[in-house]
Design an enzyme around this catalytic site. Sequence first.
Site, PDB file in Angstrom:
ATOM      1  N   SER A  38      39.490  36.245  28.639  1.00  0.00           N
ATOM      2  CA  SER A  38      38.273  35.506  28.980  1.00  0.00           C
ATOM      3  C   SER A  38      37.277  35.474  27.827  1.00  0.00           C
ATOM      4  O   SER A  38      36.355  34.666  27.827  1.00  0.00           O
ATOM      5  CB  SER A  38      37.606  36.134  30.208  1.00  0.00           C
ATOM      6  OG  SER A  38      37.282  37.491  29.955  1.00  0.00           O
TER       7      SER A  38
ATOM      8  N   HIS B  60      42.812  30.744  29.646  1.00  0.00           N
ATOM      9  CA  HIS B  60      41.856  31.549  30.392  1.00  0.00           C
ATOM     10  C   HIS B  60      41.849  31.126  31.854  1.00  0.00           C
ATOM     11  O   HIS B  60      41.248  30.118  32.229  1.00  0.00           O
ATOM     12  CB  HIS B  60      40.451  31.408  29.794  1.00  0.00           C
ATOM     13  CG  HIS B  60      39.396  32.122  30.576  1.00  0.00           C
ATOM     14  ND1 HIS B  60      38.092  31.698  30.639  1.00  0.00           N
ATOM     15  CD2 HIS B  60      39.461  33.240  31.366  1.00  0.00           C
ATOM     16  CE1 HIS B  60      37.397  32.496  31.409  1.00  0.00           C
ATOM     17  NE2 HIS B  60      38.203  33.444  31.870  1.00  0.00           N
TER      18      HIS B  60
ATOM     19  N   GLU C  35      41.197  27.255  31.105  1.00  0.00           N
ATOM     20  CA  GLU C  35      40.799  26.785  29.787  1.00  0.00           C
ATOM     21  C   GLU C  35      41.939  27.022  28.795  1.00  0.00           C
ATOM     22  O   GLU C  35      42.363  28.164  28.590  1.00  0.00           O
ATOM     23  CB  GLU C  35      39.533  27.519  29.326  1.00  0.00           C
ATOM     24  CG  GLU C  35      38.322  27.179  30.165  1.00  0.00           C
ATOM     25  CD  GLU C  35      37.128  28.040  29.831  1.00  0.00           C
ATOM     26  OE1 GLU C  35      36.129  27.489  29.330  1.00  0.00           O
ATOM     27  OE2 GLU C  35      37.181  29.260  30.059  1.00  0.00           O
TER      28      GLU C  35
ATOM     29  N   ASN D 213      32.384  29.898  30.071  1.00  0.00           N
ATOM     30  CA  ASN D 213      31.589  31.120  29.968  1.00  0.00           C
ATOM     31  C   ASN D 213      30.350  30.933  29.093  1.00  0.00           C
ATOM     32  O   ASN D 213      29.339  31.611  29.295  1.00  0.00           O
ATOM     33  CB  ASN D 213      32.437  32.272  29.435  1.00  0.00           C
ATOM     34  CG  ASN D 213      32.908  33.199  30.549  1.00  0.00           C
ATOM     35  OD1 ASN D 213      32.197  33.396  31.529  1.00  0.00           O
ATOM     36  ND2 ASN D 213      34.084  33.766  30.400  1.00  0.00           N
TER      37      ASN D 213
END
Length: 308
Positions: free
Chosen positions: A119, A140, A152, A191
């Site tokens: 992540s 991800h 992702e 994120n």
Amino acid sequence: MEIKQILICGGGMMGKNIAFVFASNPEYRIGVYDLYQTDIYGGIRTNTKQLVDHGVLTDADVEDRLSRITFTTNLDSPLVSGADLVIEAVFEDMGIKRETFAKLEARCRPDAIFCTNSSVMSPSEISRELKHRERFVGTHFWNPGHLIPLVEVVKSDATSDAVAQTVMDVLASVGKEPVLCKKDVPGFIANRMQHALWREAISIVERGIADAATVDKAVRYAFGLRLPQLGPLENADMVGTDLTYNIHDYILKDLEDSHAPSPLLKQLRDAGKLGFKSGEGFQTWTPEQTAASNAALNEYLIRMLYGK
């Protein structure tokens, strides 16, 4: 390259859910490798109980998927050497990830595609010492991996376009919503946006503008409601880039732009106020409240995704 045999390296929380996702496609054979004997089948049954309870899947559907998953603790297993695509889901530790891929590269075919489910960690850094860096890509998955659609796909500084596209296609074939992150940057895509929001939310509490519960309520009952349907850039186009410009020209100078974690966040951490884990963070939490919050998240996701 045709993908038929998929290896999940790591049978923990994310690994078992990722295996379950890929097992939804009967064309794939799924192997799961872990250093330790792990009851991935029991874990998957537990993780998918809410899907069964809501009628999204039947017990027979779950067992059918489990029949396509084979577990091993043997790194020299044909599940490893014969893999077309490998997804690593081990601890978020650079040394462990690099060591894992070095062992995999020594055993897998030269044309096997390697993916890292990190992540935060750079796929460029993780793959730095591999021989075939062009076939390495970040993937991800968001937790809970069997529910959140987004994955992702993050290109490293060496990932080939063909490899990235193959991974995107494989993910789409099991119902995921893959998005391509063209540059290997910290936080990738989602994120970066999520923690920009968290930074401002924490700043609002720190500056005494509102308490934590009020901040969360403001998100839940305002723009948070429309985000699943209306993304921020579509929203900007909807109201007009001229209005968006004028708003930003007025407000951006007052928004939090610190490049260090909030002093309030550090204070909570240092005091052992770790949130759900300790019963107190920005708010106080009983064990019953934390259990209810976790269960409610999955209930919400199932309702949003499946209408159940």
